[in-house]
Write a protein that holds these residues in place. Structure first.
Motif, PDB file in Angstrom:
ATOM      1  N   PRO B  55       0.810  -1.235   0.000  1.00 34.21           N
ATOM      2  CA  PRO B  55       0.000   0.000   0.000  1.00 34.21           C
ATOM      3  C   PRO B  55       0.837   1.276   0.000  1.00 34.21           C
ATOM      4  CG  PRO B  55      -0.266  -1.248   2.063  1.00 34.21           C
ATOM      5  CD  PRO B  55       0.539  -2.106   1.146  1.00 34.21           C
ATOM      6  N   ASP B  56       2.107   1.199   0.416  1.00 32.21           N
ATOM      7  CA  ASP B  56       2.938   2.408   0.470  1.00 32.21           C
ATOM      8  C   ASP B  56       3.921   2.505  -0.690  1.00 32.21           C
ATOM      9  OD1 ASP B  56       1.698   3.045   2.892  1.00 32.21           O
ATOM     10  OD2 ASP B  56       3.120   1.795   4.008  1.00 32.21           O
ATOM     11  N   ASP B  57       3.787   1.644  -1.672  1.00 29.74           N
ATOM     12  CA  ASP B  57       4.749   1.613  -2.772  1.00 29.74           C
ATOM     13  C   ASP B  57       3.987   1.334  -4.069  1.00 29.74           C
ATOM     14  OD1 ASP B  57       6.655   1.017  -4.693  1.00 29.74           O
ATOM     15  OD2 ASP B  57       7.989  -0.001  -3.276  1.00 29.74           O
ATOM     16  N   ALA B  58       3.640   2.415  -4.771  1.00 27.43           N
ATOM     17  CA  ALA B  58       2.776   2.282  -5.954  1.00 27.43           C
ATOM     18  C   ALA B  58       3.408   1.384  -7.016  1.00 27.43           C
ATOM     19  CB  ALA B  58       2.483   3.658  -6.536  1.00 27.43           C
ATOM     20  N   GLU B  59       4.715   1.499  -7.192  1.00 30.65           N
ATOM     21  CA  GLU B  59       5.383   0.732  -8.244  1.00 30.65           C
ATOM     22  C   GLU B  59       5.360  -0.765  -7.924  1.00 30.65           C
ATOM     23  OE1 GLU B  59       9.746   0.664 -10.358  1.00 30.65           O
ATOM     24  OE2 GLU B  59       9.112   2.485  -9.320  1.00 30.65           O
ATOM     25  N   ALA B  60       5.763  -1.102  -6.696  1.00 32.02           N
ATOM     26  CA  ALA B  60       5.769  -2.510  -6.289  1.00 32.02           C
ATOM     27  C   ALA B  60       4.351  -3.061  -6.288  1.00 32.02           C
ATOM     28  CB  ALA B  60       6.402  -2.655  -4.905  1.00 32.02           C
ATOM     29  N   SER B  61       3.402  -2.213  -5.902  1.00 27.99           N
ATOM     30  CA  SER B  61       2.002  -2.628  -5.853  1.00 27.99           C
ATOM     31  C   SER B  61       1.504  -2.988  -7.251  1.00 27.99           C
ATOM     32  CB  SER B  61       1.158  -1.500  -5.256  1.00 27.99           C
ATOM     33  OG  SER B  61      -0.168  -1.926  -5.102  1.00 27.99           O
ATOM     34  N   ALA B  62       1.840  -2.135  -8.227  1.00 29.32           N
ATOM     35  CA  ALA B  62       1.407  -2.380  -9.604  1.00 29.32           C
ATOM     36  C   ALA B  62       2.031  -3.657 -10.141  1.00 29.32           C
ATOM     37  CB  ALA B  62       1.780  -1.193 -10.488  1.00 29.32           C
ATOM     38  N   GLU B  63       3.297  -3.882  -9.796  1.00 30.07           N
ATOM     39  CA  GLU B  63       3.967  -5.080 -10.276  1.00 30.07           C
ATOM     40  C   GLU B  63       3.356  -6.331  -9.659  1.00 30.07           C
ATOM     41  OE1 GLU B  63       8.507  -6.679 -10.970  1.00 30.07           O
ATOM     42  OE2 GLU B  63       8.081  -4.619 -10.391  1.00 30.07           O
ATOM     43  N   TYR B  64       3.079  -6.277  -8.354  1.00 33.00           N
ATOM     44  CA  TYR B  64       2.419  -7.408  -7.686  1.00 33.00           C
ATOM     45  C   TYR B  64       1.082  -7.699  -8.361  1.00 33.00           C
ATOM     46  CZ  TYR B  64      -0.308  -9.981  -4.238  1.00 33.00           C
ATOM     47  OH  TYR B  64      -1.117 -10.909  -3.627  1.00 33.00           O
ATOM     48  N   THR B  65       0.318  -6.653  -8.627  1.00 30.32           N
ATOM     49  CA  THR B  65      -0.983  -6.824  -9.270  1.00 30.32           C
ATOM     50  C   THR B  65      -0.829  -7.475 -10.641  1.00 30.32           C
ATOM     51  OG1 THR B  65      -1.895  -4.924  -8.112  1.00 30.32           O
ATOM     52  CG2 THR B  65      -3.026  -5.607 -10.112  1.00 30.32           C
ATOM     53  N   ARG B  66       0.176  -7.008 -11.386  1.00 31.30           N
ATOM     54  CA  ARG B  66       0.397  -7.527 -12.737  1.00 31.30           C
ATOM     55  C   ARG B  66       0.633  -9.042 -12.693  1.00 31.30           C
ATOM     56  NH1 ARG B  66       3.270  -3.387 -14.253  1.00 31.30           N
ATOM     57  NH2 ARG B  66       5.320  -4.240 -13.878  1.00 31.30           N
ATOM     58  N   TYR B  67       1.399  -9.479 -11.690  1.00 30.73           N
ATOM     59  CA  TYR B  67       1.772 -10.893 -11.650  1.00 30.73           C
ATOM     60  C   TYR B  67       0.729 -11.785 -10.993  1.00 30.73           C
ATOM     61  CZ  TYR B  67       6.440  -9.841 -13.312  1.00 30.73           C
ATOM     62  OH  TYR B  67       7.495  -9.441 -14.088  1.00 30.73           O
ATOM     63  N   THR B  68      -0.150 -11.222 -10.185  1.00 34.51           N
ATOM     64  CA  THR B  68      -1.016 -12.080  -9.376  1.00 34.51           C
ATOM     65  C   THR B  68      -2.501 -11.977  -9.707  1.00 34.51           C
ATOM     66  OG1 THR B  68      -1.269 -10.404  -7.655  1.00 34.51           O
ATOM     67  CG2 THR B  68       0.566 -11.956  -7.422  1.00 34.51           C
ATOM     68  N   ARG B  69      -2.924 -10.850 -10.291  1.00 33.65           N
ATOM     69  CA  ARG B  69      -4.370 -10.593 -10.366  1.00 33.65           C
ATOM     70  C   ARG B  69      -5.116 -11.681 -11.130  1.00 33.65           C
ATOM     71  NH1 ARG B  69      -7.849  -5.366 -10.030  1.00 33.65           N
ATOM     72  NH2 ARG B  69      -6.494  -5.357  -8.234  1.00 33.65           N
TER      73      ARG B  69
END
Lengths: 96, 167
Positions: B55-69
């Motif tokens: 939640p505090d890291d937009a870039e890492a958050s987007a990457e996590y979403t890309r790989y897991t959603r």
């Protein structure tokens, strides 16, 4: 033998570098049943009942609990699994 | 609704639902599937089902979403669809009996969790800009609250069978 000792040294160095590991954190939410959260911890992480209950109560009482620590990739896998179960979970570096 | 262990010492759970309960569950499961399939990216209910890992890291958050959603959405949709199909179009016998092994029961438990997350998000979301009491919205909220409580009851009953604490 020499090679083995060198590898051992490398392993120790790697451990030193990993002193600040990543952590998987589960957060409290007002939705999930306590019995469900505890059952997830036992089933997914394989924690004994006592440990799963302790972590669940930490989440419930303190608002969060560190449920695992180690490599970042492993923590992301754990958090993805928690999201699959419908729990609120995040990855943090260090003490979190 | 009856929630019991399975006969013959098999692990898992046996559910006996009234026809109306089965129809309600099938309808709710279809709605969960729809939220996952059609939900707008800014739908707060989707945010509950698929939260950020960073939640505090937009870039890492987007990457996590890309790989897991995709895999998370697939798993949740599959769980919802299985509940929908198991409870759809009950025959006229008055009750619907469903036997679940341990793995199938997990699908139900996670579906019931996702359902409760969505219902909790939906209750009262329209209240903020209500100047006057909206009877339709109140009726709808009552219905959502009842469904939320009922889903929790079903899940709790399943857990008592799957994970008895007095063992």
């Amino acid at each position: 033998m020499t090679a083995t000792l060198e590898e051992l040294d490398l392993d120790l160095a790697a451990q030193g570098a990993a002193e600040v590991p990543w952590r998987a954190i589960v957060w409290d939410d007002p939705i999930n049943l306590m019995s469900y959260v505890s059952y997830v911890f036992r089933s997914y992480f394989g924690y004994p009942r006592d440990e799963a209950e302790r972590l669940m109560l930490l989440v419930h009482n303190e608002g969060r609990a560190v449920v695992a620590s180690g490599h970042r990739e492993a923590m992301e896998r754990h958090v993805q699994a928690m999201h699959g179960y419908g729990l609120q979970a995040t990855v943090v570096r260090g003490e979190g | 609704m009856i929630v019991a262990g399975r006969g013959g010492g098999g692990e898992g759970v046996r559910l006996v639902l009234e026809t109306e309960e089965a129809m309600l569950l099938s309808e709710l499961a279809d709605q969960v599937d729809s939220v996952l399939l059609l939900g707008e990216p800014d739908d707060p209910a989707l945010g509950r089902l698929l939260p950020s890992a960073y939640p505090d890291d937009a870039e890492a958050s987007a990457e996590y979403t890309r790989y897991t959603r995709e895999s998370l959405v697939d798993g949740k949709r599959q769980a919802a669809q299985r509940v929908r199909d198991a409870t759809a179009a009950p025959a006229g016998s008055g009750v619907v009996e469903i036997e679940l092994d341990q793995s199938e029961a997990w699908g139900w438990l996670t579906f019931l969790t996702d359902l409760r997350l969505i219902l909790a998000e939906r209750v009262g979301v329209d209240d903020l800009d209500d100047d006057e009491p909206d009877v339709d919205a109140e009726t709808r909220d009552d219905y959502l609250r009842a469904a939320y409580e009922w889903a929790g009851f079903v899940q709790g009953s399943m857990l008592e069978v799957l994970d008895p604490t007095d063992g």
